[in-house]
Design an enzyme around this catalytic site. Structure first.
Site, mmCIF file in Angstrom:
data_model
loop_
_atom_site.group_PDB
_atom_site.id
_atom_site.type_symbol
_atom_site.label_atom_id
_atom_site.label_comp_id
_atom_site.label_asym_id
_atom_site.label_seq_id
_atom_site.Cartn_x
_atom_site.Cartn_y
_atom_site.Cartn_z
ATOM 1 N N HIS A 1 -3.340 3.679 -5.484
ATOM 2 C CA HIS A 1 -3.718 2.268 -5.340
ATOM 3 C C HIS A 1 -3.547 1.511 -6.656
ATOM 4 O O HIS A 1 -3.527 0.287 -6.681
ATOM 5 C CB HIS A 1 -5.147 2.162 -4.808
ATOM 6 C CG HIS A 1 -5.298 1.143 -3.738
ATOM 7 N ND1 HIS A 1 -4.500 1.097 -2.620
ATOM 8 C CD2 HIS A 1 -6.142 0.085 -3.646
ATOM 9 C CE1 HIS A 1 -4.862 0.071 -1.872
ATOM 10 N NE2 HIS A 1 -5.847 -0.563 -2.476
ATOM 11 N N HIS B 1 -6.848 -10.757 1.760
ATOM 12 C CA HIS B 1 -8.278 -10.662 1.481
ATOM 13 C C HIS B 1 -8.999 -11.872 2.049
ATOM 14 O O HIS B 1 -8.423 -12.944 2.190
ATOM 15 C CB HIS B 1 -8.525 -10.588 -0.028
ATOM 16 C CG HIS B 1 -8.127 -9.285 -0.633
ATOM 17 N ND1 HIS B 1 -7.934 -9.118 -1.982
ATOM 18 C CD2 HIS B 1 -7.889 -8.068 -0.089
ATOM 19 C CE1 HIS B 1 -7.597 -7.870 -2.234
ATOM 20 N NE2 HIS B 1 -7.566 -7.208 -1.096
ATOM 21 N N ARG C 1 -0.509 -0.944 -6.458
ATOM 22 C CA ARG C 1 -0.782 -2.233 -5.808
ATOM 23 C C ARG C 1 -1.662 -3.119 -6.693
ATOM 24 O O ARG C 1 -1.438 -4.320 -6.825
ATOM 25 C CB ARG C 1 -1.442 -1.963 -4.453
ATOM 26 C CG ARG C 1 -1.732 -3.175 -3.602
ATOM 27 C CD ARG C 1 -2.164 -2.688 -2.223
ATOM 28 N NE ARG C 1 -2.933 -3.652 -1.473
ATOM 29 C CZ ARG C 1 -2.418 -4.529 -0.619
ATOM 30 N NH1 ARG C 1 -1.118 -4.566 -0.433
ATOM 31 N NH2 ARG C 1 -3.201 -5.350 0.050
ATOM 32 N N LYS D 1 -2.111 -0.536 7.790
ATOM 33 C CA LYS D 1 -3.550 -0.774 7.822
ATOM 34 C C LYS D 1 -3.927 -1.971 8.692
ATOM 35 O O LYS D 1 -4.879 -1.915 9.456
ATOM 36 C CB LYS D 1 -4.086 -0.988 6.407
ATOM 37 C CG LYS D 1 -5.584 -1.196 6.358
ATOM 38 C CD LYS D 1 -6.107 -1.286 4.947
ATOM 39 C CE LYS D 1 -7.615 -1.488 4.943
ATOM 40 N NZ LYS D 1 -8.130 -1.556 3.582
ATOM 41 N N ARG E 1 0.863 -1.185 0.000
ATOM 42 C CA ARG E 1 0.000 0.000 0.000
ATOM 43 C C ARG E 1 0.892 1.225 0.000
ATOM 44 O O ARG E 1 1.997 1.214 0.527
ATOM 45 C CB ARG E 1 -0.888 0.025 1.239
ATOM 46 C CG ARG E 1 -1.973 -1.008 1.233
ATOM 47 C CD ARG E 1 -2.796 -0.938 2.526
ATOM 48 N NE ARG E 1 -3.777 -1.998 2.549
ATOM 49 C CZ ARG E 1 -3.542 -3.221 3.027
ATOM 50 N NH1 ARG E 1 -2.367 -3.528 3.541
ATOM 51 N NH2 ARG E 1 -4.486 -4.139 2.993
ATOM 52 N N TYR F 1 -10.757 -6.857 -6.906
ATOM 53 C CA TYR F 1 -9.741 -5.879 -6.533
ATOM 54 C C TYR F 1 -8.718 -5.660 -7.639
ATOM 55 O O TYR F 1 -8.313 -4.542 -7.906
ATOM 56 C CB TYR F 1 -9.053 -6.357 -5.256
ATOM 57 C CG TYR F 1 -7.971 -5.457 -4.738
ATOM 58 C CD1 TYR F 1 -8.282 -4.363 -3.943
ATOM 59 C CD2 TYR F 1 -6.637 -5.690 -5.021
ATOM 60 C CE1 TYR F 1 -7.302 -3.531 -3.457
ATOM 61 C CE2 TYR F 1 -5.640 -4.865 -4.544
ATOM 62 C CZ TYR F 1 -5.975 -3.793 -3.764
ATOM 63 O OH TYR F 1 -4.994 -2.965 -3.284
#
Length: 181
Positions: A129, A155, A132, A64, A40, A164
């Site tokens: 993002h 995930h 990633r 995160k 990230r 994603y």
């Protein structure tokens, strides 16, 4: 917040890299590390020179999730890093802001990525993002191993990972066109 897309074409990645090489070595390295590590942006921006100097792995605690993560640095990335940090002190931020001694902010990183993608002529939504997601998209295209990516990205399900990384309806339709029993 808008959803951003991965950069799907290798030729588009090369176009962005070419534009960034002309701009700033820092921005080029930020992009290349982002698409090759899958971190990230918040974790990339908090790296210091000491985190990568003479290392074959980056070891971090994800901001995160609070989870420890260990990432292999490939030889070609190590060469880029070593060239970039050769005159930098170990205490310095890897991606130091031009304003003072702080790291580049998330907002500034967004501006860097978004502006270079616009300059490259891309119409999709791109931002930090994107780095990633580009990593995930291309690792998936290479391995077709959604479980590996699910693990890397932490995930909860394969469907979240597939959404994603941008496996969208067009890709599903393409595969279904080729499928016949």
């Amino acid at each position: 917040m808008q959803t951003v897309e991965p950069i799907r074409k290798i030729s588009d990645i090369e176009k962005v890299k070419s534009l960034l090489k002309l701009k700033k070595e820092r921005d080029y390295l930020l992009f290349v590390m982002g698409i090759n590590c899958g971190l990230r942006i918040s974790d990339l921006l908090k790296l210091k020179v000491s985190d990568v100097k003479n290392k074959t792995y980056i070891e971090i605690v994800e901001q995160k999730t609070g989870k420890k993560r260990r990432l292999l640095l490939r030889e070609n990335l190590i060469k880029l890093i070593n060239n970039y940090i050769k005159d930098k002190s170990e205490e310095q931020w890897l991606f130091k802001s031009q304003k003072g001694s702080k790291a580049v902010t998330r907002v500034q990183a967004y501006r860097i990525i978004n502006s270079v993608c616009k300059k490259a002529g891309f119409e999709e939504n791109f931002g930090t993002h994107t780095l990633r997601k580009t990593f995930g998209y291309h690792l998936y295209q290479m391995t077709k191993d959604v479980a590996l990516l699910q693990n890397i990205f932490n995930h909860s399900s394969p469907s979240i990972t597939m959404r994603y990384i941008g496996v969208n309806q067009d890709m599903i339709d393409l595969e279904l066109q080729r499928f016949f029993l």
